[in-house]
Design a protein around this motif. Structure first.
Motif, PDB file in Angstrom:
ATOM      1  N   LEU A  14       6.811  -8.976   8.324  1.00 38.70           N
ATOM      2  CA  LEU A  14       7.419  -7.636   8.239  1.00 38.70           C
ATOM      3  C   LEU A  14       8.787  -7.626   8.910  1.00 38.70           C
ATOM      4  O   LEU A  14       9.745  -7.046   8.384  1.00 38.70           O
ATOM      5  N   ARG A  15       8.890  -8.263  10.051  1.00 33.81           N
ATOM      6  CA  ARG A  15      10.187  -8.301  10.755  1.00 33.81           C
ATOM      7  C   ARG A  15      11.225  -9.036   9.921  1.00 33.81           C
ATOM      8  O   ARG A  15      12.409  -8.681   9.947  1.00 33.81           O
ATOM      9  N   ALA A  16      10.796 -10.039   9.162  1.00 31.49           N
ATOM     10  CA  ALA A  16      11.730 -10.797   8.326  1.00 31.49           C
ATOM     11  C   ALA A  16      12.296  -9.954   7.191  1.00 31.49           C
ATOM     12  O   ALA A  16      13.332 -10.305   6.611  1.00 31.49           O
ATOM     13  N   PRO A  20      17.028  -8.092   4.971  1.00 33.65           N
ATOM     14  CA  PRO A  20      17.346  -7.842   3.558  1.00 33.65           C
ATOM     15  C   PRO A  20      17.374  -6.359   3.213  1.00 33.65           C
ATOM     16  O   PRO A  20      18.167  -5.927   2.369  1.00 33.65           O
ATOM     17  N   GLY A  21      16.542  -5.568   3.879  1.00 26.99           N
ATOM     18  CA  GLY A  21      16.608  -4.128   3.658  1.00 26.99           C
ATOM     19  C   GLY A  21      17.922  -3.548   4.134  1.00 26.99           C
ATOM     20  O   GLY A  21      18.533  -2.712   3.455  1.00 26.99           O
ATOM     21  N   ARG A  22      18.364  -3.998   5.303  1.00 31.11           N
ATOM     22  CA  ARG A  22      19.638  -3.507   5.856  1.00 31.11           C
ATOM     23  C   ARG A  22      20.809  -3.906   4.962  1.00 31.11           C
ATOM     24  O   ARG A  22      21.720  -3.095   4.701  1.00 31.11           O
ATOM     25  N   GLN A 104      16.986 -15.114   3.308  1.00 33.97           N
ATOM     26  CA  GLN A 104      16.036 -16.062   3.889  1.00 33.97           C
ATOM     27  C   GLN A 104      14.635 -15.923   3.273  1.00 33.97           C
ATOM     28  O   GLN A 104      13.619 -15.972   3.955  1.00 33.97           O
ATOM     29  N   GLY A 105      14.636 -15.717   1.965  1.00 34.30           N
ATOM     30  CA  GLY A 105      13.389 -15.695   1.220  1.00 34.30           C
ATOM     31  C   GLY A 105      12.655 -14.375   1.175  1.00 34.30           C
ATOM     32  O   GLY A 105      11.561 -14.300   0.611  1.00 34.30           O
ATOM     33  N   TRP A 106      13.262 -13.322   1.750  1.00 36.92           N
ATOM     34  CA  TRP A 106      12.634 -11.999   1.749  1.00 36.92           C
ATOM     35  C   TRP A 106      13.548 -10.988   1.067  1.00 36.92           C
ATOM     36  O   TRP A 106      14.761 -11.154   1.057  1.00 36.92           O
ATOM     37  N   ASN A 107      12.952  -9.914   0.523  1.00 36.47           N
ATOM     38  CA  ASN A 107      13.678  -9.032  -0.382  1.00 36.47           C
ATOM     39  C   ASN A 107      13.772  -7.583   0.071  1.00 36.47           C
ATOM     40  O   ASN A 107      12.869  -7.065   0.730  1.00 36.47           O
ATOM     41  N   GLY A 108      14.872  -6.950  -0.329  1.00 33.73           N
ATOM     42  CA  GLY A 108      15.054  -5.511  -0.203  1.00 33.73           C
ATOM     43  C   GLY A 108      15.389  -4.950  -1.569  1.00 33.73           C
ATOM     44  O   GLY A 108      15.958  -5.652  -2.414  1.00 33.73           O
ATOM     45  N   VAL A 181       7.629   1.968 -12.920  1.00 37.83           N
ATOM     46  CA  VAL A 181       6.940   2.392 -11.702  1.00 37.83           C
ATOM     47  C   VAL A 181       7.439   1.604 -10.499  1.00 37.83           C
ATOM     48  O   VAL A 181       8.203   0.647 -10.633  1.00 37.83           O
ATOM     49  N   GLY A 182       6.990   1.998  -9.315  1.00 39.77           N
ATOM     50  CA  GLY A 182       7.291   1.259  -8.099  1.00 39.77           C
ATOM     51  C   GLY A 182       6.364   0.064  -7.953  1.00 39.77           C
ATOM     52  O   GLY A 182       5.496  -0.202  -8.794  1.00 39.77           O
ATOM     53  N   HIS A 183       6.518  -0.638  -6.826  1.00 43.63           N
ATOM     54  CA  HIS A 183       5.848  -1.934  -6.701  1.00 43.63           C
ATOM     55  C   HIS A 183       5.814  -2.393  -5.250  1.00 43.63           C
ATOM     56  O   HIS A 183       6.528  -1.866  -4.393  1.00 43.63           O
ATOM     57  N   GLY A 184       5.002  -3.394  -4.997  1.00 46.54           N
ATOM     58  CA  GLY A 184       5.074  -4.078  -3.722  1.00 46.54           C
ATOM     59  C   GLY A 184       6.327  -4.934  -3.657  1.00 46.54           C
ATOM     60  O   GLY A 184       6.951  -5.226  -4.690  1.00 46.54           O
ATOM     61  N   ILE A 185       6.697  -5.341  -2.456  1.00 47.42           N
ATOM     62  CA  ILE A 185       7.907  -6.146  -2.277  1.00 47.42           C
ATOM     63  C   ILE A 185       7.706  -7.072  -1.083  1.00 47.42           C
ATOM     64  O   ILE A 185       7.021  -6.712  -0.119  1.00 47.42           O
ATOM     65  N   GLY A 186       8.295  -8.253  -1.155  1.00 47.80           N
ATOM     66  CA  GLY A 186       8.157  -9.217  -0.067  1.00 47.80           C
ATOM     67  C   GLY A 186       8.890 -10.489  -0.395  1.00 47.80           C
ATOM     68  O   GLY A 186      10.113 -10.506  -0.501  1.00 47.80           O
ATOM     69  N   ARG A 187       8.156 -11.590  -0.588  1.00 45.24           N
ATOM     70  CA  ARG A 187       8.764 -12.853  -0.991  1.00 45.24           C
ATOM     71  C   ARG A 187       9.408 -12.735  -2.367  1.00 45.24           C
ATOM     72  O   ARG A 187      10.385 -13.413  -2.675  1.00 45.24           O
TER      73      ARG A 187
END
Length: 281
Positions: A14-16, A20-22, A104-108, A181-187
């Motif tokens: 979560l911290r990672a 990418p969100g910022r 670094q492999g994580w998404n926003g 629609v919306g979705h999960g997000i992560g890797r």
């Protein structure tokens, strides 16, 4: 045995996702500042790209097969997935910009809608401003619902309820896109679970720490019926009504929620709901 990625992330994961969100938020800031009559949608795309690259990230949109742009820019009756290019913005246009960054492999992933300034006297402007306001409000109703939800489907109930109340108050018709629609997000930018923007019988996945969602209502000022243009991307209303799109990526953690693509974590917009977002420790 097939490998299935968990819907839920560890505290470290979560911290990672904070950076990418910022970066995604900063890219949309740059786009918002540039929107004016005479600017092309391609210039908006370039502005977002410059910010993402400057922060050592990459456009996750460009990682989607067949898509080579940093953003989607949708104008007037285009609701989502508009391709940026040579189109010149005019005063009074309603413009939705969707962008995302991978770091670094994580998404926003986030989206905003803006009415191009300079045409206050045009009758369509007030309607377009209200459409954007209703769509944005429904997003925050969904985010607030996530803070106390047991199941993901409760988000769609909150989004639809907000839009229905707005339609009744305005004496207007608002359509909620059903096929997008919306979705999960992560890797990956798009992961499970699905986040519907309307009520569904199956409330879906459990809301618990580690869940990261992209909530993104897509709303029209008329019918929800759309078609995909000949470019195979742009989603446009059949009846010619305007569209609006707002989106944020949100993390659920042990101490609450945090809107990863809002600079204040969503504090200002969640305050009316009595929800205080908590930063990821």
């Amino acid at each position: 045995m097939a490998f299935r990625r968990s819907l839920y992330k560890s505290p470290a994961q979560l911290r990672a996702m904070v950076e990418p969100g910022r970066i995604t938020a900063l890219a949309l800031d740059a786009v918002r500042d540039l929107i004016a009559p005479g600017v092309t949608t391609g210039e908006l795309d370039a502005a977002a790209s410059a910010v993402i690259v400057a922060h050592g990230a990459e456009s996750n949109f460009q990682l989607v097969r067949g898509y080579r742009h940093t953003t989607c820019v949708s104008v007037n009756d285009q609701v989502v997935h508009g391709i940026p290019g040579l189109r010149v913005l005019e005063a009074g246009d309603i413009v939705s910009i969707d962008a995302g960054a991978q770091f670094q492999g994580w998404n926003g992933d986030s989206a905003i809608t803006v009415v191009v300034p300079g045409a206050d006297e045009v009758p369509a402007v007030a309607r377009r401003e209200r459409l954007s306001e209703v769509t944005r409000g429904s997003l925050w109703a969904g985010v607030a619902a996530l803070a106390s939800a047991s199941r993901v489907g409760e988000i769609g109930d909150a989004v639809q309820g907000y839009i229905e109340r707005a339609a009744a108050a305005d004496g207007a018709e608002y359509g909620i896109l059903r096929d997008y629609v919306g979705h999960g997000i992560g890797r990956k930018m798009h992961e499970g679970p699905t986040v519907f923007n309307y009520r569904v019988a199956d409330l879906g996945a459990e809301v618990k720490p580690g869940l990261c969602l992209a909530i993104e209502p897509m709303v029209t000022s008329g019918s929800d019926e759309t078609f995909v243009e000949d470019d195979d991307w742009t989603v446009t209303t059949v009846d010619g009504s305007d569209g609006a799109h707002w989106e944020h990526s949100i993390a659920v953690h042990e101490n609450g929620i945090w809107v990863l693509t809002a600079h204040d974590g969503g504090a200002a917009d969640l305050a009316p709901y009595g929800v205080t977002p908590v930063p990821l420790a």
